[in-house]
Design an enzyme around this catalytic site. Structure first.
Site, PDB file in Angstrom:
ATOM      1  N   HIS A 158      -5.786  34.943  13.657  1.00 21.19           N
ATOM      2  CA  HIS A 158      -5.971  33.744  14.095  1.00 21.19           C
ATOM      3  C   HIS A 158      -4.863  33.106  14.909  1.00 21.19           C
ATOM      4  O   HIS A 158      -4.469  31.911  14.778  1.00 21.19           O
ATOM      5  CB  HIS A 158      -6.444  33.089  12.995  1.00 21.19           C
ATOM      6  CG  HIS A 158      -7.344  33.506  12.002  1.00 21.19           C
ATOM      7  ND1 HIS A 158      -8.794  33.446  12.247  1.00 21.19           N
ATOM      8  CD2 HIS A 158      -7.068  34.305  10.840  1.00 21.19           C
ATOM      9  CE1 HIS A 158      -9.360  34.411  11.198  1.00 21.19           C
ATOM     10  NE2 HIS A 158      -8.174  34.807  10.415  1.00 21.19           N
ATOM     11  N   SER A 279       8.579  26.954  40.012  1.00 22.45           N
ATOM     12  CA  SER A 279       7.716  26.061  40.563  1.00 22.45           C
ATOM     13  C   SER A 279       8.032  25.313  41.780  1.00 22.45           C
ATOM     14  O   SER A 279       9.287  25.222  42.051  1.00 22.45           O
ATOM     15  CB  SER A 279       7.444  25.150  39.646  1.00 22.45           C
ATOM     16  OG  SER A 279       7.210  23.821  39.784  1.00 22.45           O
ATOM     17  N   LYS A 285      11.601  25.799  36.192  1.00 25.07           N
ATOM     18  CA  LYS A 285      10.564  26.511  35.801  1.00 25.07           C
ATOM     19  C   LYS A 285      10.841  28.224  36.019  1.00 25.07           C
ATOM     20  O   LYS A 285      11.219  28.427  36.888  1.00 25.07           O
ATOM     21  CB  LYS A 285       9.009  26.189  36.211  1.00 25.07           C
ATOM     22  CG  LYS A 285       8.752  24.839  35.754  1.00 25.07           C
ATOM     23  CD  LYS A 285       8.217  25.029  34.322  1.00 25.07           C
ATOM     24  CE  LYS A 285       6.868  25.304  34.409  1.00 25.07           C
ATOM     25  NZ  LYS A 285       6.308  25.579  33.139  1.00 25.07           N
ATOM     26  N   GLU A 292      -0.282  36.337  34.179  1.00 24.57           N
ATOM     27  CA  GLU A 292      -1.623  35.534  34.673  1.00 24.57           C
ATOM     28  C   GLU A 292      -2.445  36.071  35.585  1.00 24.57           C
ATOM     29  O   GLU A 292      -3.606  36.118  35.454  1.00 24.57           O
ATOM     30  CB  GLU A 292      -1.235  33.983  35.050  1.00 24.57           C
ATOM     31  CG  GLU A 292      -0.521  33.599  33.777  1.00 24.57           C
ATOM     32  CD  GLU A 292       0.187  32.047  34.186  1.00 24.57           C
ATOM     33  OE1 GLU A 292       0.651  31.364  33.303  1.00 24.57           O
ATOM     34  OE2 GLU A 292       0.608  31.999  35.390  1.00 24.57           O
TER      35      GLU A 292
END
Ligand code: ARG
Length: 463
Positions: A158, A279, A285, A292
């Site tokens: 979980h 970024s 960043k 992704e």
């Protein structure tokens, strides 16, 4: 310029311009050219053997087709949309080049068995390449697993810290998924490796063809058993698309874990700069876009599977032009899978681990509570009772802001008198993983052994 169609004999009016581009597939199926030429040469050699072509005609066809292949590879071939597809483009060019003999190549065959053969040959090659790419990825995964057999991290259920595991064990779980994916690709290859040639349009041909000969020359296990099925079946493509979709689902799970682990909140790993992106607004960043994208590309590969299934749904026997629509979905799955496998393989060795932080996280969340319960069971406390007692100890620890390993022995004994000093070992994350030493368990020694076994398995592959 619109060419006269090779099938135009019974037509009196030219094809409508809309129909011309609507029905053309050459802009994508031209990538079958090598397989189309290879299958045509095998077919022609067989026609010569049974006396339909003379040896001279066969030689002209063979060298003509080889020259066309070279032209295509040099970028010196004018594809013509009005000739619909790769098959008619090559055949028309052949006849332009060698004359009369070229017109005999299509004896005892149809584009229906031709395209089915081309597709199988193409996919077989791709499956071999993808199998090698997958093996390379697995090798990378297993090598890191071997090196990190004793690196401790939290195991989750979980997505909550559950029990400590080793990082090597986690990677070997990835390898198990990939191993089954590999088997699926191999099984797909074995099942598709039969030759449709000789089925012609659907019913076979009246010529005394030698189907075993063309099948053998093209490396097929044998001819397809039923001509109707051979020209209409595309389930080999569907099967591949399904295997590819599942493999991408697995890669997406791996990618998701890379995203999580590299986040500030987890901080378990850092991606190499070469595989990170910045970024345009936030200068600090460093983003895991690569993972992704792999996660995202899973969507199109699963879409391709759905497309192929719908394409085949309710098609009556035998060949229908619907099947021309199988190409782009299939090609896209092949390309996307190849790209993702290569990127994954290159990315993994660029990852650095924060082992301290992984270990510290593994100790959080009372992750050795099950070990404490098992310890009580070892001292004759029934498991249900042990579970209850440890639950109370966890409540106590939570209240006091302590880890289980930080509770005084006297306090522990207050909950259950069978607890003795040797419990300390059991409450550490090292003790917890070491205890799980059965086959398939997370103990460092087991993981090292399992990694070695996995590597042997990979090395024994024929590709
Ligand atoms: N381009 C076609 C395909 O991919 C080749 C077969 C065409 N056959 C036909 N009878 N129209 O399916």
């Amino acid at each position: 310029m619109t060419q006269k169609k090779p099938w135009g004999g019974r037509f009196s009016a030219p094809t409508h311009a809309l129909m011309e581009s609507f029905s053309a597939s050459v802009n994508h199926d031209r990538r079958l050219y090598r397989h189309d030429i290879r299958a045509s040469i095998a077919h022609a050699r067989m026609l010569a053997k049974i006396g339909v072509l003379t040896e001279a005609e066969f030689s002209a066809i063979e060298s003509g087709l080889n020259a066309i292949r070279d032209d295509i590879e040099r970028g010196d071939f004018q594809w013509d949309e009005s000739l619909e597809d790769v098959h008619m483009n090559i055949e028309a060019k052949l006849t332009g080049r060698i004359g009369e003999a070229g017109k005999k190549l299509h004896t005892a065959r149809s584009r229906n068995d031709q395209v089915a053969a081309d597709m199988r040959l193409y996919l077989r090659d791709q499956l071999d390449g993808l199998g090698r790419a997958l093996s390379a990825l697995q090798r990378q995964v297993v090598q890191i697993a071997a090196a990190e057999a004793a690196t401790i991290m939290p195991g989750f259920t979980h997505l909550q810290s559950a029990q400590p595991v080793t990082f090597g064990h986690h990677l070997l779980a990835w390898n198990e998924m990939l191993e089954r994916d590999y088997e699926r690709l191999r099984e797909c290859r074995a099942r598709l490796n039969f030759s449709p040639l000789g089925s012609a349009a659907l019913a076979g041909t009246g010529f005394a063809i030698d189907r075993a000969m063309t099948a053998a020359e093209l490396g097929f296990t044998g001819p397809c058993r039923n001509s109707l099925d051979a020209v209409s079946d595309r389930d080999f493509a569907i099967e591949f698309a399904a295997g590819a979709a599942l493999l991408m689902v697995h890669l997406s799970r791996m990618a998701e874990e890379i995203v999580l682990w590299s986040s500030d909140a987890f901080g378990f790993i850092a991606l190499g700069d070469a595989f990170s992106t910045g970024s345009s607004i936030m200068p600090q960043k460093k983003n895991p876009d690569v993972a992704e994208l792999i996660r995202g590309k899973c969507a199109r590969v699963n879409g391709n599977l759905a497309a192929l299934l719908m394409l085949m749904k309710a098609q009556p026997l035998a060949y229908n032009r619907d099947n021309q629509e199988d190409k782009e979905a299939l090609f896209d799955s092949v390309d996307t899978l190849h790209q993702c496998l290569e990127v994954c393989t290159a990315l993994l060795p660029e990852i650095t681990l924060d082992r301290e932080r992984m270990r510290a996280a593994a100790a959080l969340g009372f992750s050795t509570a099950t070990d404490l319960a098992d310890y009580l069971v070892g001292r004759n406390v029934p498991f249900r009772e042990a579970h209850e007692v440890v639950g109370r100890i966890v409540g106590f620890a939570e209240q006091k802001g302590l880890q289980l390993a930080q509770i005084d022995l006297a306090d522990l004994r207050g909950f259950c008198a069978v607890i003795e000093a040797d419990v300390a070992e059991v409450l550490t994350v090292e003790g917890s993983v070491a205890a799980r030493a059965h086959p398939g368990g997370t103990a460092p020694a087991r993981v090292a052994e399992a990694a070695e076994q996995a590597l042997r398995q990979l090395n024994s592959r024929d590709m």
